[in-house]
Design an enzyme around this catalytic site. Structure first.
Site: not given
Ligand SMILES: Nc1ncnc2c1ncn2[C@@H]1O[C@H](COP(=O)(O)OP(=O)(O)O)[C@@H](O)[C@H]1O
Ligand SMILES: CC(C)(COP(=O)(O)O)[C@@H](O)C(=O)NCCC(=O)O
Ligand SMILES: [K+]
Length: 256
Positions: A11, A15-17, A99
């Site tokens: 996934d 921000t993160s994988i 997602d």
């Molecule tokens: N180990 C971690 N590394 C990075 N972000 C983390 C971590 N734990 C919690 N967070 C928080 O989670 C947020 C990222 O959430 P996440 O659901 O992984 O984002 P995305 O799916 O958009 O990449 C960050 O902004 C941070 O505040």
């Molecule tokens: C809104 C998002 C950027 C959220 O991604 P994330 O916060 O997980 O990085 C992602 O769901 C996305 O690229 N959506 C495409 C536009 C839409 O859902 O309408």
């Molecule tokens: K996400």
């Protein structure tokens, strides 16, 4: 009896994988990081890949992961009009973030009722899906870190050290608390308005910032950190079954 096989769900958020290893429907481990973990005693039969990153970054990640697991089958998941009994609200279904789509599918199967899905990550996403599996639509708002970074990047004097961001009582009386708690209030106000609008819906929350936010919200909710991965498992397995049926029909036709 269904066959139990190893699945790695990837996934890739902005921000993160998150790498989630499953044996059948059982989550074995979850790792957050930029490179694919190579657990010695876990080889996935299939990898379900869900990325909201650019095509270029997703392709690089695909190559990196396939190099670690060269013999695993690969399935890139994308948002569709309908899958696993859930119908996408978007007129252009493929434009819904994968997602969000996987979270909606998982929440529908987890709750079996009207449900609001909150995913607090880079962005805060909220999606509403009714008990019949009809995705009604949803919102995208800046995540907590994004709000804070916007204030830091667009101002000259909002500056503070990380250690200054401490929990406090009453109205914030420092720059650090004013920003951190101001961003929380923005997100909480958004969510509370939605709670007023959908008071009978169940709430399912996920995402890296979920616990930070939702402990403050005081809403009865189900916290499911693996929601997107569980959705990927449901959708990936359905896709896999579909392709197996197709190849089986093909081979049966071939033998006619
Ligand atoms: N180990 C971690 N590394 C990075 N972000 C983390 C971590 N734990 C919690 N967070 C928080 O989670 C947020 C990222 O959430 P996440 O659901 O992984 O984002 P995305 O799916 O958009 O990449 C960050 O902004 C941070 O505040
Ligand atoms: C809104 C998002 C950027 C959220 O991604 P994330 O916060 O997980 O990085 C992602 O769901 C996305 O690229 N959506 C495409 C536009 C839409 O859902 O309408
Ligand atoms: K996400």
């Amino acid at each position: 009896m269904s066959v139990v096989f190893n699945v790695l769900v990837v996934d890739a958020g902005n921000t993160s994988i998150k790498f989630t290893a499953l044996a059948g429907d059982q989550v074995l481990w979850v790792q957050r990081g930029d490179t694919c973990p190579a657990e010695p005693n876990f080889i996935p039969e299939v990898i379900y890949f869900a990325s909201v990153r650019s095509k270029e970054l997703s392709a690089l990640l695909h190559a990196d992961i396939q190099a670690v697991f060269p013999h695993s089958q690969w399935l890139t998941l994308s948002s569709q009009a309908q899958v696993c009994g859930v119908r996408n609200a978007y007129l252009e279904p493929e434009r819904l973030g994968i997602d969000r789509w996987l979270g909606v599918v998982a929440a529908h199967h987890l709750i079996k009722g009207d449900v609001v899905v909150v995913d607090a990550g880079t962005a805060i996403k909220v999606d509403v899906v009714n008990q019949d599996g009809l995705h009604l639509g949803g919102y995208i708002a800046p995540g907590l870190t994004m709000m804070e970074e916007a204030l830091l990047s667009k101002t000259a004097r909002i500056r503070y050290d990380a250690h200054e961001v401490v929990a406090g009582h009453g109205l914030p009386n420092s720059t650090a608390r004013a920003v951190a708690e101001g961003c929380h209030e923005m997100a909480l106000g958004f969510l509370e308005r939605l709670y007023q609008r959908y008071p009978t819906f169940k709430w399912v929350v996920t995402g890296g910032d979920a616990k930070t936010l939702l402990d403050l919200l005081g809403v009865a909710l189900v916290y499911q950190p693996n929601l997107v991965a569980l959705g990927a498992k449901l959708v990936g397995d359905e896709r896999l079954k579909g392709s197996l049926k197709g190849s089986l029909k093909g081979s049966l036709r071939g033998n006619e």
